[in-house]
Scaffold this motif. Structure first.
Motif, PDB file in Angstrom:
ATOM      1  N   ALA A  46       5.756   6.017   5.479  1.00 43.28           N
ATOM      2  CA  ALA A  46       5.387   5.918   6.895  1.00 43.28           C
ATOM      3  C   ALA A  46       4.297   6.932   7.248  1.00 43.28           C
ATOM      4  N   LEU A  47       4.421   8.156   6.737  1.00 47.39           N
ATOM      5  CA  LEU A  47       3.403   9.175   7.006  1.00 47.39           C
ATOM      6  C   LEU A  47       2.058   8.805   6.391  1.00 47.39           C
ATOM      7  N   SER A  48       2.092   8.203   5.234  1.00 45.01           N
ATOM      8  CA  SER A  48       0.856   7.763   4.594  1.00 45.01           C
ATOM      9  C   SER A  48       0.182   6.667   5.421  1.00 45.01           C
ATOM     10  N   ALA A  49       0.970   5.717   5.922  1.00 45.11           N
ATOM     11  CA  ALA A  49       0.424   4.661   6.768  1.00 45.11           C
ATOM     12  C   ALA A  49      -0.135   5.243   8.061  1.00 45.11           C
ATOM     13  N   PHE A  50       0.559   6.214   8.636  1.00 48.47           N
ATOM     14  CA  PHE A  50       0.085   6.869   9.854  1.00 48.47           C
ATOM     15  C   PHE A  50      -1.230   7.599   9.597  1.00 48.47           C
ATOM     16  N   LYS A  51      -1.298   8.291   8.477  1.00 52.94           N
ATOM     17  CA  LYS A  51      -2.519   9.026   8.126  1.00 52.94           C
ATOM     18  C   LYS A  51      -3.695   8.058   7.965  1.00 52.94           C
ATOM     19  N   THR A  52      -3.450   6.928   7.325  1.00 54.04           N
ATOM     20  CA  THR A  52      -4.495   5.920   7.142  1.00 54.04           C
ATOM     21  C   THR A  52      -4.947   5.372   8.491  1.00 54.04           C
TER      22      THR A  52
END
Length: 64
Positions: A46-52
């Motif tokens: 989820a954090l990776s998707a948010f960062k993207t």
């Protein structure tokens, strides 16, 4: 009438009774660790998707 005594089954039963509480605790801790690991993996995703998504928003022209 003589009763038969089986030392192998007696030893097995005693060993099982001795080990069972620790095994139960280890099983519960293993399940908790697996659950925590799964949760952390989902959080990382989820954090990776948010960062993207944030990177995509910050790179759009005319946005401030």
């Amino acid at each position: 009438m003589a009763t038969s005594f089986d030392p192998t089954s007696t030893a097995t039963n005693l060993a099982t009774a001795y080990v069972q509480p620790a095994q139960t605790l280890l099983d519960a801790q293993t399940k908790a660790a697996q659950t925590a690991s799964t949760g952390l993996t989902q959080l990382q995703s989820a954090l990776s998707a948010f960062k993207t998504a944030m990177a995509a928003l910050s790179s759009k022209p005319g946005q401030s």
